[in-house]
Write a protein that holds these residues in place. Structure first.
Motif, PDB file in Angstrom:
ATOM      1  N   ARG A 166       0.827  -1.208   0.000  1.00 32.83           N
ATOM      2  CA  ARG A 166       0.000   0.000   0.000  1.00 32.83           C
ATOM      3  C   ARG A 166       0.864   1.262   0.000  1.00 32.83           C
ATOM      4  NH1 ARG A 166      -3.292  -2.332   4.347  1.00 32.83           N
ATOM      5  NH2 ARG A 166      -2.738  -0.549   5.655  1.00 32.83           N
ATOM      6  N   TYR A 167       2.107   1.119   0.431  1.00 38.76           N
ATOM      7  CA  TYR A 167       3.038   2.242   0.458  1.00 38.76           C
ATOM      8  C   TYR A 167       4.047   2.162  -0.691  1.00 38.76           C
ATOM      9  CZ  TYR A 167       1.040   2.606   5.102  1.00 38.76           C
ATOM     10  OH  TYR A 167       0.153   2.718   6.150  1.00 38.76           O
ATOM     11  N   GLY A 168       3.759   1.284  -1.653  1.00 40.82           N
ATOM     12  CA  GLY A 168       4.612   1.176  -2.827  1.00 40.82           C
ATOM     13  C   GLY A 168       5.854   0.339  -2.628  1.00 40.82           C
ATOM     14  N   ILE A 169       5.901  -0.434  -1.553  1.00 42.26           N
ATOM     15  CA  ILE A 169       7.038  -1.323  -1.281  1.00 42.26           C
ATOM     16  C   ILE A 169       6.571  -2.755  -1.520  1.00 42.26           C
ATOM     17  CG2 ILE A 169       8.694  -2.127   0.445  1.00 42.26           C
ATOM     18  CD1 ILE A 169       8.254   0.615   1.867  1.00 42.26           C
ATOM     19  N   LYS A 170       7.125  -3.393  -2.531  1.00 35.14           N
ATOM     20  CA  LYS A 170       6.679  -4.729  -2.909  1.00 35.14           C
ATOM     21  C   LYS A 170       7.694  -5.793  -2.523  1.00 35.14           C
ATOM     22  CE  LYS A 170       3.836  -3.006  -6.716  1.00 35.14           C
ATOM     23  NZ  LYS A 170       3.546  -3.086  -8.177  1.00 35.14           N
ATOM     24  N   SER A 171       7.215  -7.023  -2.407  1.00 34.13           N
ATOM     25  CA  SER A 171       8.074  -8.137  -2.001  1.00 34.13           C
ATOM     26  C   SER A 171       7.913  -9.315  -2.940  1.00 34.13           C
ATOM     27  CB  SER A 171       7.735  -8.587  -0.573  1.00 34.13           C
ATOM     28  OG  SER A 171       7.959  -7.554   0.366  1.00 34.13           O
ATOM     29  N   SER A 172       8.989 -10.076  -3.084  1.00 32.76           N
ATOM     30  CA  SER A 172       8.960 -11.366  -3.764  1.00 32.76           C
ATOM     31  C   SER A 172       9.363 -12.422  -2.745  1.00 32.76           C
ATOM     32  CB  SER A 172       9.940 -11.385  -4.946  1.00 32.76           C
ATOM     33  OG  SER A 172       9.592 -10.427  -5.915  1.00 32.76           O
ATOM     34  N   PHE A 173       8.686 -13.567  -2.786  1.00 31.95           N
ATOM     35  CA  PHE A 173       8.940 -14.637  -1.825  1.00 31.95           C
ATOM     36  C   PHE A 173       9.538 -15.835  -2.560  1.00 31.95           C
ATOM     37  CE2 PHE A 173       5.531 -11.977  -0.269  1.00 31.95           C
ATOM     38  CZ  PHE A 173       5.932 -11.702   1.036  1.00 31.95           C
ATOM     39  N   VAL A 174      10.687 -16.296  -2.068  1.00 30.87           N
ATOM     40  CA  VAL A 174      11.410 -17.359  -2.765  1.00 30.87           C
ATOM     41  C   VAL A 174      11.882 -18.418  -1.779  1.00 30.87           C
ATOM     42  CG1 VAL A 174      12.232 -15.728  -4.512  1.00 30.87           C
ATOM     43  CG2 VAL A 174      13.680 -16.233  -2.520  1.00 30.87           C
ATOM     44  N   ASN A 175      12.267 -19.568  -2.325  1.00 32.86           N
ATOM     45  CA  ASN A 175      12.949 -20.585  -1.522  1.00 32.86           C
ATOM     46  C   ASN A 175      14.368 -20.084  -1.298  1.00 32.86           C
ATOM     47  OD1 ASN A 175      14.418 -22.775  -0.539  1.00 32.86           O
ATOM     48  ND2 ASN A 175      13.266 -24.268  -1.729  1.00 32.86           N
ATOM     49  N   GLU A 213      17.211 -19.161  -7.488  1.00 35.16           N
ATOM     50  CA  GLU A 213      15.915 -18.519  -7.316  1.00 35.16           C
ATOM     51  C   GLU A 213      16.072 -17.141  -6.690  1.00 35.16           C
ATOM     52  OE1 GLU A 213      11.504 -19.503  -5.432  1.00 35.16           O
ATOM     53  OE2 GLU A 213      12.973 -21.109  -5.634  1.00 35.16           O
ATOM     54  N   ILE A 214      17.031 -17.017  -5.778  1.00 37.35           N
ATOM     55  CA  ILE A 214      17.297 -15.715  -5.164  1.00 37.35           C
ATOM     56  C   ILE A 214      17.786 -14.729  -6.220  1.00 37.35           C
ATOM     57  CG2 ILE A 214      18.741 -14.455  -3.525  1.00 37.35           C
ATOM     58  CD1 ILE A 214      18.809 -16.941  -1.785  1.00 37.35           C
ATOM     59  N   GLU A 215      18.809 -15.123  -6.960  1.00 34.89           N
ATOM     60  CA  GLU A 215      19.404 -14.215  -7.938  1.00 34.89           C
ATOM     61  C   GLU A 215      18.420 -13.844  -9.050  1.00 34.89           C
ATOM     62  OE1 GLU A 215      23.537 -14.092  -8.753  1.00 34.89           O
ATOM     63  OE2 GLU A 215      23.864 -16.065  -7.854  1.00 34.89           O
ATOM     64  N   LYS A 216      17.570 -14.791  -9.433  1.00 36.06           N
ATOM     65  CA  LYS A 216      16.604 -14.544 -10.494  1.00 36.06           C
ATOM     66  C   LYS A 216      15.597 -13.466 -10.099  1.00 36.06           C
ATOM     67  CE  LYS A 216      13.417 -17.630 -11.226  1.00 36.06           C
ATOM     68  NZ  LYS A 216      12.754 -18.908 -11.604  1.00 36.06           N
ATOM     69  N   ASN A 217      15.331 -13.331  -8.798  1.00 38.08           N
ATOM     70  CA  ASN A 217      14.304 -12.392  -8.334  1.00 38.08           C
ATOM     71  C   ASN A 217      14.867 -11.074  -7.819  1.00 38.08           C
ATOM     72  OD1 ASN A 217      11.378 -13.662  -8.242  1.00 38.08           O
ATOM     73  ND2 ASN A 217      12.832 -15.324  -7.846  1.00 38.08           N
ATOM     74  N   ILE A 218      16.180 -10.900  -7.873  1.00 35.67           N
ATOM     75  CA  ILE A 218      16.784  -9.624  -7.499  1.00 35.67           C
ATOM     76  C   ILE A 218      16.672  -8.663  -8.685  1.00 35.67           C
ATOM     77  CG2 ILE A 218      18.957  -8.448  -6.993  1.00 35.67           C
ATOM     78  CD1 ILE A 218      19.800 -10.876  -5.357  1.00 35.67           C
ATOM     79  N   ASN A 219      16.205  -7.456  -8.419  1.00 38.64           N
ATOM     80  CA  ASN A 219      16.156  -6.441  -9.476  1.00 38.64           C
ATOM     81  C   ASN A 219      16.830  -5.167  -9.005  1.00 38.64           C
ATOM     82  OD1 ASN A 219      14.166  -4.649  -8.191  1.00 38.64           O
ATOM     83  ND2 ASN A 219      12.680  -6.271  -8.596  1.00 38.64           N
ATOM     84  N   GLU A 220      16.839  -4.155  -9.850  1.00 34.68           N
ATOM     85  CA  GLU A 220      17.563  -2.920  -9.537  1.00 34.68           C
ATOM     86  C   GLU A 220      16.985  -2.182  -8.337  1.00 34.68           C
ATOM     87  OE1 GLU A 220      15.172  -0.116 -12.821  1.00 34.68           O
ATOM     88  OE2 GLU A 220      17.319  -0.535 -13.034  1.00 34.68           O
ATOM     89  N   ASN A 221      15.750  -2.488  -7.970  1.00 36.96           N
ATOM     90  CA  ASN A 221      15.119  -1.832  -6.824  1.00 36.96           C
ATOM     91  C   ASN A 221      15.165  -2.670  -5.547  1.00 36.96           C
ATOM     92  OD1 ASN A 221      14.313   0.489  -8.295  1.00 36.96           O
ATOM     93  ND2 ASN A 221      12.616  -0.662  -9.182  1.00 36.96           N
ATOM     94  N   THR A 222      15.779  -3.849  -5.607  1.00 32.21           N
ATOM     95  CA  THR A 222      15.856  -4.706  -4.424  1.00 32.21           C
ATOM     96  C   THR A 222      16.804  -4.075  -3.411  1.00 32.21           C
ATOM     97  OG1 THR A 222      15.472  -6.675  -5.786  1.00 32.21           O
ATOM     98  CG2 THR A 222      16.332  -7.020  -3.559  1.00 32.21           C
ATOM     99  N   LYS A 223      16.280  -3.744  -2.247  1.00 28.95           N
ATOM    100  CA  LYS A 223      17.073  -3.045  -1.228  1.00 28.95           C
ATOM    101  C   LYS A 223      17.246  -3.855   0.057  1.00 28.95           C
ATOM    102  CE  LYS A 223      17.608   0.561  -3.793  1.00 28.95           C
ATOM    103  NZ  LYS A 223      16.934   1.838  -3.522  1.00 28.95           N
ATOM    104  N   VAL A 224      16.552  -5.001   0.150  1.00 27.06           N
ATOM    105  CA  VAL A 224      16.628  -5.816   1.365  1.00 27.06           C
ATOM    106  C   VAL A 224      16.434  -7.283   1.005  1.00 27.06           C
ATOM    107  CG1 VAL A 224      15.321  -6.484   3.442  1.00 27.06           C
ATOM    108  CG2 VAL A 224      15.900  -4.097   3.079  1.00 27.06           C
ATOM    109  N   ILE A 225      17.209  -8.149   1.636  1.00 26.40           N
ATOM    110  CA  ILE A 225      16.928  -9.590   1.631  1.00 26.40           C
ATOM    111  C   ILE A 225      16.569  -9.959   3.065  1.00 26.40           C
ATOM    112  CG2 ILE A 225      17.834 -11.916   1.286  1.00 26.40           C
ATOM    113  CD1 ILE A 225      19.612 -10.818  -0.914  1.00 26.40           C
ATOM    114  N   PHE A 226      15.416 -10.592   3.248  1.00 24.21           N
ATOM    115  CA  PHE A 226      14.888 -10.861   4.593  1.00 24.21           C
ATOM    116  C   PHE A 226      14.627 -12.355   4.746  1.00 24.21           C
ATOM    117  CE2 PHE A 226      12.101 -11.165   8.128  1.00 24.21           C
ATOM    118  CZ  PHE A 226      12.222 -10.015   8.888  1.00 24.21           C
TER     119      PHE A 226
END
Length: 428
Positions: free
Chosen positions: A123-132, A138-151
């Protein structure tokens, strides 16, 4: 003494008795605010030119002792405490991120954290992707230029998966992204994520660290090993509008995020822990090394016993050779695998509910890490707000029962579970 074991640090770190009138126990500073020496002193505190106490929403002497102890046992440069574990997570993410940023998260997060990332933050424009998180590609495939955190979580709740933190940390370092590890279930006495490359470590202090089920609390420990000046975090490197152009990274170096989290995260979002709760959590922290060992011993005993019980379809515990994560547990959790056990019944969803209603020593409630044993059926309670697909993704199956094994006599716990199994099996 140049080197002190973390067991000793849990009892002594942060408390200088000569500064608290010689009190051996940590005092409770039950005050909202603090008297300044003069207006110049006050101005320097507000301008971050010197550190001290202003208002208990920002810092408090009791809370300060807890923060120093947590940093000492996790191996960080400092920590900030919050009113709850969820407050620690949300304040961290909202301090770090802005509209358009992206979070890459493990797909086995605790349900409350999953909802924060999946429902609220978008709702605040911060999106997430969930991976194994144990699959590097799978981690590297879902990293993009806006990825700022791995949790990730060191041990997933309630999936009880163990993440290969060292492997994930190397990927995070490659892409210059901070790795945040929720270490609530393992606690720093079973694993210290910073040793394997984590940058920030989060705890729900409500759970094993507090250990008594009487006080909410959360914390963020900063390892001091991330380069906040790498160009990906302009709000840490550029002039701050809230502090007349102060540059956090230029001024505070490795501690830049930690300071920003306190003076903006706590100041603006306000999720401060009360000193009364901090005091109770300090008491729990002092006995954590002994308790977490017993939690782990009892849990392993119960998990082995459940494997041989009629009506039990499956048992999940990282300490069992049958666990998919047993090999990783031998790498990361050599001192025990904590106190959570999950299992499923042959009767499925309804049998799981019946069993959960049939225990006497195990209390049916939504918490873990208490000295007393607890039980819950996540599919119908803690994770019911998730879709069926999201439940499975986070490790919640219809028949799953989660046990938080306490410190009771293990034979008494087995007798309680045996009675509940008999009652359930008679109905199915």
């Amino acid at each position: 003494m140049k080197t002190i074991d973390k067991t000793t640090s849990a009892l002594h770190a942060g408390h200088e008795t000569n500064l608290t009138e010689g009190t051996r126990a940590v005092p409770i500073y039950q005050t909202t605010s603090y008297v300044f020496n003069d207006t110049d002193h006050a101005a320097n505190l507000f301008g971050l030119k010197e550190f001290g106490y202003i208002y208990s929403r920002l810092n408090n002497p009791t809370n300060d002792i807890l923060e120093k102890r947590l940093a000492a046992i996790e191996g960080g440069i400092g920590s900030v405490t919050f009113a709850s574990g969820t407050a620690a997570i949300s304040s961290t993410l909202l301090t770090l991120l802005k509209n358009g940023d992206h979070i890459l998260a493990s797909n086995s997060l605790y349900g409350g954290t999953f909802n924060l990332l999946n429902v609220t933050l978008p709702r605040y424009g911060i999106k997430s992707s969930f991976v194994n998180a144990n699959q590097s590609e799978e981690i590297e495939k879902n990293i993009n230029e806006n990825t700022k955190v791995i949790f990730i979580e060191s041990i997933g709740n309630p999936k009880l998966d163990i993440i290969d933190i060292e492997k994930v940390a190397k990927i995070a370092q490659k892409y210059k992204i901070p790795l945040i590890v929720d270490n609530t279930i393992a606690t720093p006495y079973l694993i210290q994520p910073i040793d394997y490359g984590a940058n920030l470590v989060i705890h729900s202090l409500t759970k094993y660290i507090g250990g008594q089920g009487n006080s909410l609390g959360g914390a963020v420990v900063d390892a001091g090993n991330f380069d906040w000046g790498n160009g990906n975090f302009p709000e840490i490197t550029e002039p701050s509008k809230g502090y007349h152009g102060l540059k956090f990274f230029e001024t505070f170096k490795a501690a830049a995020f930690l300071v920003k989290l306190r003076v903006e995260g706590l100041r603006d979002l306000g999720a401060a822990i009360s000193p009364f709760n901090a005091f109770h959590i300090i008491q729990g922290l002092e006995t954590l090394p002994i308790r977490i060992k017993k939690h782990s011993e009892n849990a392993l005993h119960i998990a082995k016993w459940l494997q041989n019980q009629e009506g039990v379809e499956w048992v999940n515990y990282p300490g069992l050779p049958s666990s998919n994560y047993h090999e990783l547990s031998q790498k990361y959790l050599t001192n025990g695998q904590s106190g959570l056990v999950t299992f499923g019944l042959k009767g499925g969803f309804e049998a799981a509910k019946k069993f959960t209603d049939s225990t006497q020593l195990f209390s049916l409630l939504a918490n873990i890490g208490d000295t007393k044993s607890l039980i819950i059926h996540p599919a119908s309670t803690t994770h019911q707000q998730l879709s069926a697909e999201d439940q499975v993704q986070t490790g919640v199956f219809p028949d799953l029962i989660r046990l938080s094994i306490g410190l009771e006599n293990v034979e008494d716990l087995k007798n309680d579970l045996k009675s509940a199994l008999e009652q359930t099996n008679s109905k199915h």
